[in-house]
Scaffold this motif. Structure first.
Motif, short mmCIF file in Angstrom:
data_model
loop_
_atom_site.label_atom_id
_atom_site.label_comp_id
_atom_site.label_asym_id
_atom_site.label_seq_id
_atom_site.Cartn_x
_atom_site.Cartn_y
_atom_site.Cartn_z
N PRO A 149 47.16 27.72 19.74
CA PRO A 149 47.67 28.93 20.41
C PRO A 149 46.62 29.59 21.32
N PHE A 150 45.34 29.45 21.00
CA PHE A 150 44.32 30.06 21.85
C PHE A 150 44.26 29.40 23.23
N ASP A 151 44.93 28.26 23.41
CA ASP A 151 45.01 27.61 24.73
C ASP A 151 46.20 28.09 25.55
N ASN B 151 44.02 35.22 28.42
CA ASN B 151 45.00 35.46 27.36
C ASN B 151 44.53 36.30 26.17
N THR B 152 43.33 36.89 26.22
CA THR B 152 42.77 37.41 24.97
C THR B 152 42.86 38.92 24.80
N SER B 153 42.62 39.66 25.88
CA SER B 153 42.75 41.11 25.75
C SER B 153 43.09 41.71 27.10
N LEU C 73 41.56 39.75 30.08
CA LEU C 73 40.26 39.15 29.75
C LEU C 73 40.38 37.84 28.97
N TRP C 74 39.47 36.95 29.28
CA TRP C 74 39.30 35.69 28.54
C TRP C 74 37.81 35.38 28.56
N GLU C 75 37.22 35.08 27.41
CA GLU C 75 35.76 35.16 27.33
C GLU C 75 34.99 34.09 28.09
N ALA C 76 35.65 33.07 28.57
CA ALA C 76 34.90 32.01 29.24
C ALA C 76 34.92 32.14 30.76
N LYS D 275 26.44 32.15 27.74
CA LYS D 275 26.37 30.84 28.36
C LYS D 275 25.61 29.93 27.42
N PRO D 276 26.32 29.12 26.66
CA PRO D 276 25.63 28.33 25.65
C PRO D 276 25.15 26.99 26.19
N MET D 277 23.96 26.63 25.82
CA MET D 277 23.37 25.31 26.09
C MET D 277 22.53 24.98 24.86
N PHE E 154 22.57 26.78 20.29
CA PHE E 154 23.93 26.94 20.80
C PHE E 154 24.59 28.13 20.10
N ALA E 155 25.44 28.84 20.81
CA ALA E 155 26.12 29.97 20.16
C ALA E 155 27.58 30.04 20.59
N PHE E 156 28.41 30.38 19.64
CA PHE E 156 29.82 30.72 19.90
C PHE E 156 29.98 32.14 19.38
N ILE E 157 29.95 33.10 20.29
CA ILE E 157 30.01 34.51 19.92
C ILE E 157 31.21 35.14 20.62
N HIS E 158 32.20 35.53 19.83
CA HIS E 158 33.47 36.03 20.38
C HIS E 158 33.45 37.55 20.57
N ASP E 159 32.67 38.24 19.76
CA ASP E 159 32.72 39.70 19.71
C ASP E 159 31.31 40.22 19.42
N VAL F 217 31.99 34.60 11.73
CA VAL F 217 32.52 35.90 12.14
C VAL F 217 33.13 35.78 13.54
N PHE F 218 34.39 36.18 13.68
CA PHE F 218 34.96 36.39 15.01
C PHE F 218 34.81 37.87 15.38
N HIS F 219 35.32 38.75 14.53
CA HIS F 219 35.47 40.16 14.90
C HIS F 219 34.62 41.13 14.09
N CYS G 177 42.23 39.78 5.90
CA CYS G 177 42.49 40.76 6.95
C CYS G 177 41.83 40.35 8.26
N GLU G 178 42.29 40.92 9.35
CA GLU G 178 41.80 40.61 10.70
C GLU G 178 42.08 41.80 11.62
N PHE G 179 41.64 41.72 12.84
CA PHE G 179 41.91 42.70 13.88
C PHE G 179 41.60 44.14 13.46
#
Ligand code: 3ON
Ligand code: FE
Length: 490
Positions: free
Chosen positions: A68-70, A134-136, A147-150, A204-206, A233-238, A302-304, A369-371
């Motif tokens: 769904p995130f796509d 698609n995100t916010s 907004l979309w984080e990429a 910008k992850p490398m 490398f980092a995947f940081i959503h929030d 952690v996402f949020h 829980c979320e959001f």
């Protein structure tokens, strides 16, 4: 379409998996109408617009996205005025959306594993990215932005939701720059004469990751920008902010790009959670030349974040943590997710000792829980009330069906549940005008009513969730499960 249940499941579920899955059907239509099917009464003091974003399409012409995130971003606007409400939704007319709708098929690979038809050869070395916006959705400095984080945000007309175009924020962003979907608004920014200020970041992850922090005034002027490189490398959503710091959680992940490059899987599917590695907590001072501080703790993924605040030499951060990052396994359909096999998101409070360098944590809420959301004036400050989307049963990992209010001072809880047929989305807190109490206002949430395959806007009294909805506004159609949104007082 039978969805298998774990053999030893004895407790009855609060939902039917088939009902839940229907909330992920595409909504290809765009609507514009006054909402007439209303139970209860819309408070006349509730004036303004609830903007929501989320994947509106989960397929192109029957070809499903893998995750769904796509899905392509679709904005809903629910306008409240004088006790009435109007609904309008439009797709963000991104370049990729327009191209795919014209072609009637998937033309782009998605970050979360969507592939073009034709197997790996058709996807081999295709690194083009579709900005799906698609995100916010936020309103800042006179612009409504999807907004979309990429990638860069898309500018929309705040009234009609028409897409104006991709936006570089008056030159603040350069081509190729990203802008996360989780800006935070500092309600009272010292460096900006006590005015609000929008703080956002990009990743910008490398082999190492570049974190850029932007601080933007209500007029849209860039107040401050910092660029830092952090190891790995980092995947940081929030992230979280306080008056003096930005706080990032660098999840313990490894990135193996080979399957992505070969056309076998999406970039997001090449992120592997490292069970034995700690999470790094990165604290960056908002002032110009401050020194970055790092903390470490094994805590999961952690996402949020809910919020953060400073007290003497300690930063407190409240976040939703999962024991691990769950990935959809190959050949698995996300619509057949067995929630009982997944780790729940749980609310934790972290304390970061700025002079001691020590980090400690405490579990606040074990229910899935979320959001998390709060009163906008308390962002970055000590606060008392948190609102979350949560599972109906305290002990069972399940889809989000309830709204939970946590009193962080007394540890008391209030719950409003839409189970068994309803599935909630992110709660949004709207303060009442001239209110004094932190929890005086309303909580708005979009609920998917699986019984009627349509959605409703539910208005709760934020002082007392358990007394039931003040109003339920039944839409004529469904909105697929969404991600984030904001309330704007016009
Ligand atoms: O980290 C790298 C940099 C980067 C920006 C690599 C990368 C390719 C993964 C990447 C891109 C990340 C993107 C595009 C992330 C998009 C995330 C998104 C659309 C949504 C995230 C939602 C998170 C949660 C927790 C949603 C929960 C939803 C429910 C519980 C129910 O609906
Ligand atoms: Fe998010």
């Amino acid at each position: 379409n039978i969805i298998s249940q774990p053999e030893n499941s004895t407790k009855t579920l609060s939902y039917s998996p088939q009902d839940w899955a229907k909330g992920y059907l595409s909504q290809p239509n765009e609507y514009d109408y006054w909402i007439e099917d209303i139970e209860g009464e819309i408070p006349t003091e509730l004036e303004g617009t609830l903007y929501r974003n989320g994947p509106g399409l989960l397929d192109v012409n029957g070809q499903s996205f893998r995750h769904p995130f796509d899905g392509d971003g679709m904005i809903s606007a629910i306008r409240f005025t004088k006790g009435t409400a109007h609904y309008c939704n439009k797709f963000v007319k991104t370049q990729g959306y327009l191209e795919e709708q014209k072609a009637g098929k998937i033309l782009y690979r998605g970050v979360f594993g969507t592939q073009k038809a034709g197997g790996w050869l058709a996807n081999f070395m295709d690194l083009k990215i579709k900005n799906i916006a698609n995100t916010s959705v936020i309103y800042w400095a006179g612009k409504l932005l999807a907004l979309w984080e990429a990638a860069q945000p898309y500018h929309l007309d705040a009234n009609t939701l028409e897409t104006i175009g991709i936006d570089n924020l008056e030159g603040i962003l350069e081509p190729g720059d990203a802008f996360s979907a989780h800006p935070r608004i500092d309600p009272n920014c010292e460096w900006n004469g006590g005015e609000p200020c929008l703080v956002n970041f990009s990743i910008k992850p490398m082999l190492s990751t570049t974190i850029t922090i932007y601080e933007i005034s209500t007029q849209g002027k860039l107040l401050r920008k910092q660029v830092h490189s952090v190891p790995g490398f980092a995947f940081i959503h929030d992230f979280a902010i306080t008056p003096n710091y930005c706080i990032f959680f660098q999840n313990p992940v490894q990135f193996n790009p080979i399957p992505y490059l070969l056309g076998l899987s999406g970039a997001g599917e090449c992120i592997n959670f490292q069970t034995k590695k700690p999470t790094k907590i990165i604290v960056i001072p908002r002032g110009k030349n401050g020194k970055i501080q790092y903390f470490e703790m094994p805590l999961g993924f952690v996402f949020h974040h809910a919020n953060a605040y400073e007290q003497d030499d300690t930063i407190f951060v409240d976040s939703i943590c999962y024991k691990s990052l769950s990935q959809i396994s190959p050949n698995q359909d996300y619509r057949e997710t067995d929630f009982s096999l997944l780790d729940p998101g749980q609310l934790w409070r972290f304390s970061l000792g700025l002079t001691t360098g020590k980090v400690e944590r405490q579990l606040i809420e074990s229910r899935c829980c979320e959001f998390p959301t709060l009163h906008p004036n308390y962002v970055g400050r000590p606060y008392r009330y948190l609102y979350l989307a949560a599972a109906h049963d305290a002990e069972v990992n399940a889809p989000l069906q309830a709204i939970l209010k946590v009193d962080l001072n007394t540890n008391q809880r209030q719950l409003w549940s839409a189970a068994p047929e309803g599935f909630v989305s992110e709660p949004i807190f709207v303060p009442r005008k001239n209110a004094i109490a932190e929890d005086d206002g309303w909580v708005l949430t979009v609920v998917y009513d699986s019984q009627n395959h349509r959605s409703e806007i539910v208005i709760l009294d934020s002082r007392d969730l358990s007394k039931g909805a003040i109003a339920r506004l039944h839409l004529k159609h469904h909105i697929p499960y969404g991600l984030h949104g904001n309330f704007v007082s016009f």
